[in-house]
Scaffold this active site. Structure first.
Site, PDB file in Angstrom:
ATOM      1  N   GLN A 173       0.808  -1.209   0.000  1.00 55.36           N
ATOM      2  CA  GLN A 173       0.000   0.000   0.000  1.00 55.36           C
ATOM      3  C   GLN A 173       0.845   1.264   0.000  1.00 55.36           C
ATOM      4  OE1 GLN A 173      -2.729  -0.386   3.314  1.00 55.36           O
ATOM      5  NE2 GLN A 173      -3.620  -2.269   2.505  1.00 55.36           N
ATOM      6  N   HIS A 204      -1.084   0.370   5.490  1.00 58.07           N
ATOM      7  CA  HIS A 204      -1.681   1.401   6.345  1.00 58.07           C
ATOM      8  C   HIS A 204      -0.747   2.587   6.597  1.00 58.07           C
ATOM      9  CE1 HIS A 204      -4.998  -1.369   8.211  1.00 58.07           C
ATOM     10  NE2 HIS A 204      -4.885  -1.512   6.887  1.00 58.07           N
ATOM     11  N   GLU A 233     -15.393   4.446   9.280  1.00 59.18           N
ATOM     12  CA  GLU A 233     -16.097   5.433  10.084  1.00 59.18           C
ATOM     13  C   GLU A 233     -15.743   6.868   9.750  1.00 59.18           C
ATOM     14  OE1 GLU A 233     -14.828   3.730  13.906  1.00 59.18           O
ATOM     15  OE2 GLU A 233     -13.733   5.593  14.281  1.00 59.18           O
ATOM     16  N   TYR A 272     -10.204   8.082  19.553  1.00 58.11           N
ATOM     17  CA  TYR A 272     -11.243   7.524  18.696  1.00 58.11           C
ATOM     18  C   TYR A 272     -11.286   5.997  18.717  1.00 58.11           C
ATOM     19  CZ  TYR A 272     -12.294  12.237  17.683  1.00 58.11           C
ATOM     20  OH  TYR A 272     -12.680  13.546  17.858  1.00 58.11           O
ATOM     21  N   TYR A 328     -10.910  -9.531   9.773  1.00 64.26           N
ATOM     22  CA  TYR A 328     -11.117 -10.149   8.465  1.00 64.26           C
ATOM     23  C   TYR A 328     -11.284 -11.661   8.591  1.00 64.26           C
ATOM     24  CZ  TYR A 328      -9.645  -5.633   6.619  1.00 64.26           C
ATOM     25  OH  TYR A 328      -9.567  -4.296   6.327  1.00 64.26           O
TER      26      TYR A 328
END
Length: 403
Positions: free
Chosen positions: A112, A178, A273, A283, A294
Site C-alpha cells: 500500500q 496502512h 467510520e 477515537y 477479516y
C-alpha cells in the site's frame, strides 16, 4: 469525450432501526456484524434523500499510470501523484499528462506504499510551494513522511526544487500497509497530517500510545513543527504534534464549511467510520470499534462503546473502502450543497453524505463501477474523481448534474 448518465441511490430495503422500516437506503447488503447496533439514530444506513440528482460522468483523462491524489493548479491543470512515485500535470483540455516532474524523492511503493497525497501551500500563487506525503524508505524499514518543495516550470519543463522532508511518522517500521495519508491545510495555515497504524497487530496497538506515531492525526506548521496549542504539548512522553489518536487507517480528510477537519478511516471488516477529530480525543482503535476481524472473529473484546473514547459520527457495515474526500459547497449540483463526497474503493463509486449539523441525515451513492481513489471539487463546482485499477492505470472523471 465519453459521457455516462448515472442515478445516485439504490433499491428498497429493510434496514436497522436507525431508519424507518422499508425506507430506501444506499446500503442494502447484509452486515458483517449484524448483532452490533448503532449508538444513536442515523449512525449507519441513513435513508436516501428525497431529491436524488441524475449525474453525468465525463472522461477527462484516461490511460494514466495508477494515481493516488490530485490537486488543481491555479491555471486549471491538475497536479497528480502516482503510486509508483512520480508526479505529473494533466491538462483538462486534452487529457494529456506531462512527463514526470523531476526532483521527486524515492518512495517505497510495495504493498500500500507509494507517493501519496499532495496539497498546495496556502500561499502557492506567490511561493509555488507544494506539500506531499509518501512512504519513505528508511534504514530498518519505512514510514509516512511529509515533504515540501517548490514547483517550477521553465521552458515547459516541470521540476521540484528545494525539497525538504519536514515531518516523519515515527517509529520506523518494516511493513507495507496502512500508511494513510491525507494532507489538509486549516484556515489559519495549520497542516493536518493523517497516518495509519501500519496494520500489523504489534503496531496497531500503538494507535493508543501517545509516544508513537501510529494511527494519529498530526497538526503541524508549514515547517513541520508542532503548534504550541496542540493538546499534548508539555505532556511527558507524548509526541507534541498529535492532534487526535486511536485511528486505524485514515485515507480521507477535508474541511467543512466552518473550517473544521473531518476524516473517514478504513475500519476492519464492517467498520469504516466518519469522524470530526477534536483536540486530544481518543477515537478508540483497536480497543473499541464497529466491525470484526477479516478472519471473522471479534476485534479485541468485540465492544463498540468504551468510556473515554469517541463514537464515530457514522459508520459503514459493509465497508465502502474510503479514499479521498471533499466538502461540496458549489452550485453545479445544488442537491449536494453542504454534503461530504467520499471516494469508495470497495463500493466503487462516490458516497454522498448529507448533514444535519454534525450528524448524518441522508446517504446516497453514485455508482461508477471503478475504485475511486480521490475526490476534488473543481473551481466551477463540478466534481472530479480519480479511478484506479488494481496494479494498473487510472482515469480522471468529471461529474456534473445531467441536464
Amino acid at each position: 469525450m465519453r459521457t455516462t448518465s448515472l442515478l445516485a441511490g439504490t433499491m428498497l430495503a429493510v434496514t436497522l432501526f436507525s431508519v424507518p422500516a422499508f425506507a430506501q437506503t444506499a446500503e442494502t447488503a447484509e452486515a458483517n456484524a449484524p448483532d452490533q447496533k448503532p449508538a444513536f439514530e442515523n449512525q449507519t444506513r441513513a435513508a436516501l434523500p428525497a431529491a436524488v440528482p441524475q449525474i453525468s460522468v465525463d472522461v477527462v483523462a484516461e490511460g494514466l499510470p495508477q494515481l493516488w491524489a490530485m490537486e488543481f493548479l491555479p491555471d486549471g491543470r491538475i497536479l497528480v501523484t502516482t503510486k509508483e512515485g512520480a508526479m505529473h500535470v494533466v491538462s483538462q483540455e486534452n487529457g494529456e499528462a506531462s512527463p514526470p516532474i523531476e526532483g521527486v524523492p524515492a518512495v517505497m511503493s510495495e504493498g500500500q506504499g507509494g507517493l501519496l497525497d499532495v496539497a498546495l501551500a496556502p500561499d502557492f500563487e506567490s511561493s509555488n510551494r507544494i506539500y506531499f506525503s509518501f512512504s519513505e524508505p528508511r534504514d530498518g524499514g519505512n514510514g509516512t513522511s511529509v515533504a515540501s518543495a517548490e514547483l517550477t516550470e521553465e521552458d515547459g519543463k516541470l521540476a521540484l526544487k528545494d525539497v525538504k522532508v519536514i515531518f516523519q511518522q515515527m517509529p520506523t517500521y518494516d511493513g507495507d500497509k496502512h500508511f494513510g495519508s491525507r494532507l489538509v491545510f486549516g484556515p489559519e495555515g495549520q497542516l493536518y497530517v493523517t497516518v495509519g497504524e501500519r496494520s500489523d497487530r504489534e503496531t496497531r496497538v500503538g494507535a493508543q500510545d501517545l509516544d508513537k506515531g501510529f494511527g494519529k492525526v498530526f497538526r503541524i506548521d508549514p515547517d513541520g513543527k508542532a503548534l504550541s496549542d496542540n493538546p499534548f504539548v508539555g505532556t511527558d512522553g507524548a509526541l507534541p504534534e498529535i492532534w487526535s489518536y486511536g485511528h486505524r487507517n485514515l485515507q480521507s480528510a477535508t474541511l467543512d464549511g466552518q473550517g473544521r477537519l473531518w476524516t473517514v478511516e478504513h475500519g476492519p471488516k464492517g467498520g469504516d467510520e466518519l469522524n470530526r477529530p477534536e483536540a486530544g480525543k481518543n477515537y478508540g482503535w483497536p480497543k473499541v470499534t464497529y466491525g470484526i476481524e477479516y478472519s471473522g472473529g471479534p476485534v479485541g473484546e468485540g465492544i463498540t462503546t468504551l468510556q473515554g473514547t469517541e463514537q464515530p459520527v457514522y459508520y459503514w457495515d459493509p465497508v465502502i473502502g474510503p479514499s479521498g474526500m471533499a466538502f461540496y459547497n458549489g452550485d453545479a449540483i445544488p442537491e449536494w450543497k453542504g454534503a461530504f463526497l467520499i471516494g469508495g474503493l470497495v463500493s466503487q463509486g462516490l458516497v454522498v453524505l448529507h448533514m444535519d449539523g454534525d450528524r448524518v441525515r441522508n446517504e446516497e451513492r453514485v455508482a461508477i463501477d471503478a475504485r475511486v481513489r480521490d475526490v476534488k471539487v473543481g473551481p466551477d463546482g463540478t466534481v472530479f474523481a480519480i479511478t484506479e485499477q488494481r496494479g494498473g492505470g487510472s482515469t480522471i472523471l468529471r461529474l456534473v448534474k445531467a441536464s
